[in-house]
Design a protein around this motif. Structure first.
Motif, short mmCIF file in Angstrom:
data_model
loop_
_atom_site.label_atom_id
_atom_site.label_comp_id
_atom_site.label_asym_id
_atom_site.label_seq_id
_atom_site.Cartn_x
_atom_site.Cartn_y
_atom_site.Cartn_z
N PRO A 80 0.84 -1.20 0.00
CA PRO A 80 0.00 0.00 0.00
C PRO A 80 0.88 1.25 0.00
N VAL A 81 0.54 2.24 -0.83
CA VAL A 81 1.36 3.44 -0.92
C VAL A 81 0.60 4.72 -0.56
N ALA A 82 -0.73 4.72 -0.71
CA ALA A 82 -1.48 5.95 -0.42
C ALA A 82 -2.96 5.65 -0.29
N PHE A 83 -3.68 6.65 0.20
CA PHE A 83 -5.13 6.63 0.23
C PHE A 83 -5.62 7.91 -0.43
N MET A 84 -6.59 7.77 -1.33
CA MET A 84 -7.22 8.94 -1.93
C MET A 84 -8.50 9.19 -1.16
#
Length: 145
Positions: A80-84
């Motif tokens: 996982p790299v980010a959440f929008m």
């Protein structure tokens, strides 16, 4: 001419990778919170595979695959790299990385700083300025626009 056994190994490996990695693996299923904000997870997907084989000597007439040996393997990594975050009339990308560089921090803060500067300028334009003019014996306020 019959198909070589290595073709079957390659097709099986590629089909397995195709089944594992699709757009829903990279951009996950959206989750909606109680206030209507939608959170979408974004991941980095890495994968690799290998396949190989060898023919040993002449083939037997009755069984064409008798002198072939081969194998295949593969691996995948999902990080996982980010959440929008979509909601409250804004879209925000929240990276998970803990070790960001100072340059990235500055770049990320530029939109917020610009909004604050624009609001301050608008406030100043909307509010009339007051200046003091001193005469010899009295001080009076003069309003300038």
């Amino acid at each position: 001419m019959s198909e070589h056994p290595i073709n079957g190994l390659m097709q099986t490996a590629m089909q397995s990778i195709k089944d594992m990695v699709d757009v829903n693996t990279i951009v996950g299923e959206p989750v909606e919170s109680k206030d209507g904000t939608v959170i979408i997870p974004i991941s980095k997907v890495s994968f690799g595979f290998g396949a190989g084989g060898s023919d040993f000597g002449q083939k037997n007439v009755g069984n064409s695959d008798a002198n072939f040996g081969g194998g295949s393997g593969g691996g995948a990594s999902i990080e996982p790299v980010a959440f929008m975050v979509v909601g409250q009339e804004q879209i925000k990308l929240m990276p998970i990385e803990k070790n960001t560089s100072p340059v990235e921090d500055i770049i990320d803060s530029v939109p917020t700083l610009l909004d604050k500067v624009i609001k301050a300028i608008k406030k100043k334009k909307d509010k009339p300025e007051k200046t003091e003019v001193k005469a010899a014996d009295s001080a009076e306020e003069v309003e300038t626009v």
